[in-house]
Design a protein around this motif. Sequence first.
Motif, PDB file in Angstrom:
ATOM      1  N   UNK A  87      41.675   3.710  -6.114  1.00 35.97           N
ATOM      2  CA  UNK A  87      41.580   2.358  -6.655  1.00 35.97           C
ATOM      3  C   UNK A  87      40.180   2.039  -7.149  1.00 35.97           C
ATOM      4  N   UNK A  88      39.252   2.913  -6.881  1.00 31.62           N
ATOM      5  CA  UNK A  88      37.871   2.692  -7.287  1.00 31.62           C
ATOM      6  C   UNK A  88      37.575   3.391  -8.605  1.00 31.62           C
ATOM      7  N   UNK A  89      36.640   2.875  -9.395  1.00 24.61           N
ATOM      8  CA  UNK A  89      36.282   3.525 -10.653  1.00 24.61           C
ATOM      9  C   UNK A  89      35.767   4.944 -10.414  1.00 24.61           C
ATOM     10  N   UNK A  90      35.944   5.831 -11.363  1.00 27.31           N
ATOM     11  CA  UNK A  90      35.447   7.205 -11.211  1.00 27.31           C
ATOM     12  C   UNK A  90      33.921   7.263 -11.242  1.00 27.31           C
ATOM     13  N   UNK A  91      33.401   8.389 -10.803  1.00 29.72           N
ATOM     14  CA  UNK A  91      31.954   8.656 -10.801  1.00 29.72           C
ATOM     15  C   UNK A  91      31.166   7.701  -9.918  1.00 29.72           C
ATOM     16  N   UNK A  92      31.844   7.004  -9.028  1.00 29.33           N
ATOM     17  CA  UNK A  92      31.143   6.084  -8.142  1.00 29.33           C
ATOM     18  C   UNK A  92      30.595   4.847  -8.823  1.00 29.33           C
ATOM     19  N   UNK A  93      31.076   4.552 -10.048  1.00 30.74           N
ATOM     20  CA  UNK A  93      30.599   3.376 -10.767  1.00 30.74           C
ATOM     21  C   UNK A  93      30.941   2.096  -9.997  1.00 30.74           C
ATOM     22  N   UNK A  94      30.061   1.125 -10.087  1.00 30.95           N
ATOM     23  CA  UNK A  94      30.385  -0.199  -9.589  1.00 30.95           C
ATOM     24  C   UNK A  94      31.323  -0.867 -10.594  1.00 30.95           C
ATOM     25  N   UNK A  95      32.029  -1.891 -10.136  1.00 32.11           N
ATOM     26  CA  UNK A  95      32.924  -2.609 -11.046  1.00 32.11           C
ATOM     27  C   UNK A  95      32.145  -3.204 -12.217  1.00 32.11           C
ATOM     28  N   UNK A  96      30.945  -3.710 -11.965  1.00 38.88           N
ATOM     29  CA  UNK A  96      30.146  -4.343 -13.016  1.00 38.88           C
ATOM     30  C   UNK A  96      29.747  -3.356 -14.104  1.00 38.88           C
ATOM     31  N   UNK A  97      29.636  -2.082 -13.756  1.00 42.12           N
ATOM     32  CA  UNK A  97      29.252  -1.061 -14.731  1.00 42.12           C
ATOM     33  C   UNK A  97      30.453  -0.431 -15.420  1.00 42.12           C
ATOM     34  N   UNK A  98      31.658  -0.828 -15.039  1.00 43.80           N
ATOM     35  CA  UNK A  98      32.879  -0.185 -15.515  1.00 43.80           C
ATOM     36  C   UNK A  98      33.563  -1.026 -16.582  1.00 43.80           C
ATOM     37  N   UNK A  99      33.936  -0.427 -17.709  1.00 50.78           N
ATOM     38  CA  UNK A  99      34.692  -1.190 -18.711  1.00 50.78           C
ATOM     39  C   UNK A  99      36.034  -1.634 -18.133  1.00 50.78           C
ATOM     40  N   UNK A 100      36.517  -2.780 -18.568  1.00 53.56           N
ATOM     41  CA  UNK A 100      37.874  -3.188 -18.233  1.00 53.56           C
ATOM     42  C   UNK A 100      38.778  -2.788 -19.384  1.00 53.56           C
ATOM     43  N   UNK A 101      39.516  -1.715 -19.188  1.00 53.35           N
ATOM     44  CA  UNK A 101      40.423  -1.240 -20.228  1.00 53.35           C
ATOM     45  C   UNK A 101      41.747  -2.000 -20.159  1.00 53.35           C
ATOM     46  N   UNK A 102      42.271  -2.317 -21.326  1.00 52.39           N
ATOM     47  CA  UNK A 102      43.594  -2.916 -21.464  1.00 52.39           C
ATOM     48  C   UNK A 102      44.399  -2.027 -22.393  1.00 52.39           C
ATOM     49  N   UNK A 139      31.505   6.895 -18.758  1.00 50.28           N
ATOM     50  CA  UNK A 139      30.187   6.350 -19.070  1.00 50.28           C
ATOM     51  C   UNK A 139      30.213   4.873 -18.703  1.00 50.28           C
ATOM     52  N   UNK A 140      29.046   4.309 -18.448  1.00 57.79           N
ATOM     53  CA  UNK A 140      28.972   2.899 -18.116  1.00 57.79           C
ATOM     54  C   UNK A 140      29.383   2.041 -19.317  1.00 57.79           C
ATOM     55  N   UNK A 141      29.805   0.834 -19.017  1.00 63.00           N
ATOM     56  CA  UNK A 141      30.270  -0.065 -20.076  1.00 63.00           C
ATOM     57  C   UNK A 141      29.219  -0.244 -21.162  1.00 63.00           C
ATOM     58  N   UNK A 142      27.967  -0.225 -20.773  1.00 62.16           N
ATOM     59  CA  UNK A 142      26.886  -0.407 -21.742  1.00 62.16           C
ATOM     60  C   UNK A 142      26.769   0.749 -22.722  1.00 62.16           C
ATOM     61  N   UNK A 143      27.385   1.896 -22.394  1.00 54.44           N
ATOM     62  CA  UNK A 143      27.306   3.076 -23.254  1.00 54.44           C
ATOM     63  C   UNK A 143      28.590   3.332 -24.025  1.00 54.44           C
TER      64      UNK A 143
END
Length: 483
Positions: free
Chosen positions: A54-69, A326-330
């Motif tokens: 249930x957690x984002x891959x690569x140990x990303x925090x939720x804030x660093x993870x894109x929200x895909x739809x 990759x992080x959302x910023x990338x």
Amino acid sequence: MKSSIPLLAFLLPFYGALCQEGASVPGVTTTASVSSYNCDPASCQLPNCLCASKNPPNGFSAADTPQFVTLTFDDSIQTSLYQTARKMLSMRNPNGCPALGTWFVSMQYTDFSLVQQWYSAGNEIADHTFSHVGTPSAQEIAACRTALNTYGGIPNGKIQGFRAPFLNYTKDTLGELLKQGFLYDSSASAVSDDTFWPYTLDYGMANDCWTGICGTGQVQLPGLWEVPMYAVLDNVSIPQLMDVYISGTPQDVTQWSTTAFERHYTGGRQPFGIYVHPTHLTAYPGLSDPAPKLDALIEFVKEISKKPDVWIVTNQQLLQWMKNPVKASELSKQDYMKCQQPVISKEICNGLDDDANGTIDDNLFNNCNFGTTTFKTCFNCPSTAPTLDTPAPASASQKGAEGYRYPLPLDCDTKWWDPIGNACLCTTTECQYKDTAVSVNKTTQQGGSNTNDKSQEKSVGSLMTPSLSAVYVALLALGIYWL
């Protein structure tokens, strides 16, 4: 393949009442056991293996993870259904590129010129069997892929996804997908305790455990991904999966969907899915107007897309990110998130408006008519109607004769292929593209990006390569399916 709406349309009201398989998740409550699923993250590592989590891959925090739809559409592609789907994808992603969707296509009543247009616009075409049957055979899966390639011009290597009709699959179905070289399946439901990110089946299934498929030794398919279908809970906590808009008023459905989306967005940022049969949202004479349902759904999608870290993507784009997060910023910098149209000096039959005159393909396609089976295609009409046993009959035109169309070769993408001139217009490592991203008015935060401005032409150093009842029977005869 048939494009008209026959006279039995009066049966459609029974459609929602009697034939809503897949609308809700059978046999489960909001809690689903993970059964014997056990995956070793030390051994199962990206890019080719990933444990269910249930957690984002690569140990990303939720804030660093894109929200895909993900918006997915099932069954045949016809003009009216195509227009409905396009309305649902009228928004832009944070980088200014269009929102994209995945269409799981079955063959009956499908217009193959629209298959090609959907793909050429950047969307994904996926396999939904030839005849739309549950627990499909290997032949059903393969024949669909053959027809999509032969008449829709979709490179076989780009037909990577599968969804079982009626969501009726078995371990043998999944095994056949791996055998035929598919990248992923998207037939399994995810309710509450099993709302996992997409994962590979190296260590088995972790969804739909109520069916017994999660048992020890049931499924072990290295490298095959499962993209779960995430349910929305209604006001009495019944999981609604496909065509949620049928299950309540537009206001109720918007509330349920918003609550479900926020659960993802403020939780583990698992992808949020909207699963549609466009038939339900398309107007037919004599039937109730579906516009309120469609309008409410579009407004919901527009509302969530205002968030700067929400990306509306195809399943293929999602899995490209999963393999190398990759992080959302990338994210906006990734090639697979860019939107580029080939720059071609003349109009060819490729599903695009190459000469920018407002008409796609300038009526270059063939009209194939076999009585009950009609479709348009940029390629040769077959001599007889395609069937499950013969999905690509011999061509009605002889090679070298006037009007003959040349099939898509393995080393050219359909966007660059001229089937009349027998030429791939991208034959070097420098092929010219036009960037179709536009300015978007989203605030940059939590990875939101607004780096693309007006469209501009650029040279890109890449070569595109392929990498029930009588009512039920009558509806099938009309080509009106729901899963």
